[in-house]
Design a protein around this motif. Sequence first.
Motif, PDB file in Angstrom:
ATOM      1  N   UNK A  94     -30.509   9.325 -70.170  1.00  0.00           N
ATOM      2  CA  UNK A  94     -30.297  10.343 -71.001  1.00  0.00           C
ATOM      3  C   UNK A  94     -31.465  11.430 -71.268  1.00  0.00           C
ATOM      4  N   UNK A  95     -32.655  10.892 -70.632  1.00  0.00           N
ATOM      5  CA  UNK A  95     -33.783  11.812 -70.737  1.00  0.00           C
ATOM      6  C   UNK A  95     -33.563  13.276 -70.263  1.00  0.00           C
ATOM      7  N   UNK A  96     -33.274  13.268 -69.066  1.00  0.00           N
ATOM      8  CA  UNK A  96     -32.785  14.760 -68.894  1.00  0.00           C
ATOM      9  C   UNK A  96     -32.148  15.603 -69.539  1.00  0.00           C
ATOM     10  N   UNK A  97     -31.572  15.015 -70.604  1.00  0.00           N
ATOM     11  CA  UNK A  97     -30.477  15.955 -71.340  1.00  0.00           C
ATOM     12  C   UNK A  97     -31.136  16.259 -72.639  1.00  0.00           C
ATOM     13  N   UNK A  98     -32.354  15.984 -72.854  1.00  0.00           N
ATOM     14  CA  UNK A  98     -32.913  15.957 -74.272  1.00  0.00           C
ATOM     15  C   UNK A  98     -33.274  17.640 -74.346  1.00  0.00           C
ATOM     16  N   UNK A  99     -32.867  17.927 -75.734  1.00  0.00           N
ATOM     17  CA  UNK A  99     -33.029  19.437 -75.958  1.00  0.00           C
ATOM     18  C   UNK A  99     -31.546  19.704 -76.184  1.00  0.00           C
ATOM     19  N   UNK A 100     -31.198  21.246 -76.016  1.00  0.00           N
ATOM     20  CA  UNK A 100     -30.134  21.879 -76.325  1.00  0.00           C
ATOM     21  C   UNK A 100     -29.160  21.736 -75.263  1.00  0.00           C
ATOM     22  N   UNK A 101     -28.090  21.470 -75.234  1.00  0.00           N
ATOM     23  CA  UNK A 101     -27.292  21.586 -74.258  1.00  0.00           C
ATOM     24  C   UNK A 101     -25.755  21.911 -74.396  1.00  0.00           C
ATOM     25  N   UNK A 102     -24.798  22.290 -73.628  1.00  0.00           N
ATOM     26  CA  UNK A 102     -23.200  22.524 -73.773  1.00  0.00           C
ATOM     27  C   UNK A 102     -22.762  21.281 -73.278  1.00  0.00           C
ATOM     28  N   UNK A 103     -21.416  20.850 -74.081  1.00  0.00           N
ATOM     29  CA  UNK A 103     -20.859  19.986 -73.588  1.00  0.00           C
ATOM     30  C   UNK A 103     -19.592  20.322 -72.892  1.00  0.00           C
ATOM     31  N   UNK A 104     -18.704  19.424 -72.243  1.00  0.00           N
ATOM     32  CA  UNK A 104     -17.827  19.776 -71.511  1.00  0.00           C
ATOM     33  C   UNK A 104     -16.621  20.479 -71.957  1.00  0.00           C
ATOM     34  N   UNK A 105     -16.630  20.800 -73.521  1.00  0.00           N
ATOM     35  CA  UNK A 105     -15.651  21.517 -74.125  1.00  0.00           C
ATOM     36  C   UNK A 105     -16.255  22.804 -74.672  1.00  0.00           C
ATOM     37  N   UNK A 106     -17.402  23.124 -74.038  1.00  0.00           N
ATOM     38  CA  UNK A 106     -18.198  24.483 -74.315  1.00  0.00           C
ATOM     39  C   UNK A 106     -18.947  24.427 -75.885  1.00  0.00           C
ATOM     40  N   UNK A 107     -18.984  23.210 -76.540  1.00  0.00           N
ATOM     41  CA  UNK A 107     -19.602  23.116 -77.585  1.00  0.00           C
ATOM     42  C   UNK A 107     -21.318  22.988 -77.552  1.00  0.00           C
ATOM     43  N   UNK A 108     -22.193  23.508 -78.338  1.00  0.00           N
ATOM     44  CA  UNK A 108     -23.515  23.381 -78.371  1.00  0.00           C
ATOM     45  C   UNK A 108     -23.887  21.925 -78.878  1.00  0.00           C
ATOM     46  N   UNK A 109     -24.872  21.233 -78.253  1.00  0.00           N
ATOM     47  CA  UNK A 109     -25.337  20.169 -78.720  1.00  0.00           C
ATOM     48  C   UNK A 109     -26.684  19.984 -78.801  1.00  0.00           C
ATOM     49  N   UNK A 110     -27.422  19.145 -79.487  1.00  0.00           N
ATOM     50  CA  UNK A 110     -28.847  18.962 -79.555  1.00  0.00           C
ATOM     51  C   UNK A 110     -29.053  17.599 -79.470  1.00  0.00           C
ATOM     52  N   UNK A 111     -29.852  17.031 -78.524  1.00  0.00           N
ATOM     53  CA  UNK A 111     -30.196  15.823 -78.303  1.00  0.00           C
ATOM     54  C   UNK A 111     -31.745  15.598 -78.529  1.00  0.00           C
ATOM     55  N   UNK A 112     -32.008  14.526 -79.275  1.00  0.00           N
ATOM     56  CA  UNK A 112     -33.637  14.442 -79.608  1.00  0.00           C
ATOM     57  C   UNK A 112     -34.167  13.523 -78.899  1.00  0.00           C
ATOM     58  N   UNK A 113     -35.421  13.169 -78.613  1.00  0.00           N
ATOM     59  CA  UNK A 113     -36.042  12.270 -78.051  1.00  0.00           C
ATOM     60  C   UNK A 113     -35.897  10.981 -78.712  1.00  0.00           C
ATOM     61  N   UNK A 114     -36.002  11.256 -80.312  1.00  0.00           N
ATOM     62  CA  UNK A 114     -35.812   9.876 -81.054  1.00  0.00           C
ATOM     63  C   UNK A 114     -34.538   9.190 -80.742  1.00  0.00           C
ATOM     64  N   UNK A 115     -33.284  10.117 -80.785  1.00  0.00           N
ATOM     65  CA  UNK A 115     -31.954   9.634 -80.528  1.00  0.00           C
ATOM     66  C   UNK A 115     -31.973   8.783 -79.257  1.00  0.00           C
ATOM     67  N   UNK A 116     -32.611   9.565 -78.139  1.00  0.00           N
ATOM     68  CA  UNK A 116     -32.351   8.846 -76.829  1.00  0.00           C
ATOM     69  C   UNK A 116     -33.336   7.491 -76.711  1.00  0.00           C
ATOM     70  N   UNK A 117     -34.417   7.352 -77.314  1.00  0.00           N
ATOM     71  CA  UNK A 117     -35.204   6.294 -77.550  1.00  0.00           C
ATOM     72  C   UNK A 117     -34.282   5.043 -78.243  1.00  0.00           C
ATOM     73  N   UNK A 118     -33.481   5.511 -79.161  1.00  0.00           N
ATOM     74  CA  UNK A 118     -32.641   4.570 -79.818  1.00  0.00           C
ATOM     75  C   UNK A 118     -31.668   3.633 -79.074  1.00  0.00           C
TER      76      UNK A 118
END
Length: 180
Positions: A94-118
């Motif tokens: 998941x590391x490359x997706x850390x930050x803001x992105x857009x999901x397959x439905x067009x919704x913006x998401x925010x993925x943090x380093x803390x979440x990925x590390x969990x």
Amino acid sequence: MLKTYYLHGFASQFDTTSEKLKTLAKLGPVYGHDIDYTQGSEDVIEESLDKLMQVNPDLLVGTSMGGWLAGILGAESGIPFVAINPVADPGHTLRPWIGQGVDHQGQVYQLTDEVVSSYYPFTQYGSGLILLDKGDELLPWKDTVRLLGDYFPVHSFEGGSHRFEHMEQALRLIREHVKD
């Protein structure tokens, strides 16, 4: 008839109109819910375990991050699972997706380093079957075999993609897995 609980991948949603789920429904009713993997792993696991226990399924099936989650939930609950093109090490994948992105439905998401590390590596326990498309463009199938092949039976299909193009051919393997 098998009661199946389906767990979708990152930035996706539970969609009963998808061809994958329509094919899976040939085994029996398919349940699921929308999963927000931008939460920490423990929240995702707890919420998913609560939802699937309301259904009391015979089988868990997950794709990509949902394959990882199916393995974790299967090991915790004792329910057989099928992991399709699963993420074996989400803390890395998941590391490359850390930050803001857009999901397959067009919704913006925010993925943090803390979440990925969990997120921790795929389980080595439970009654699992791993299904892979060799043409998976996101997760090299040989890496998955190397990481999970000592713990679970693995079946690899020629070609395909990360979306998994062999659900129809996989139905027999899934039926056999649940019988065992």
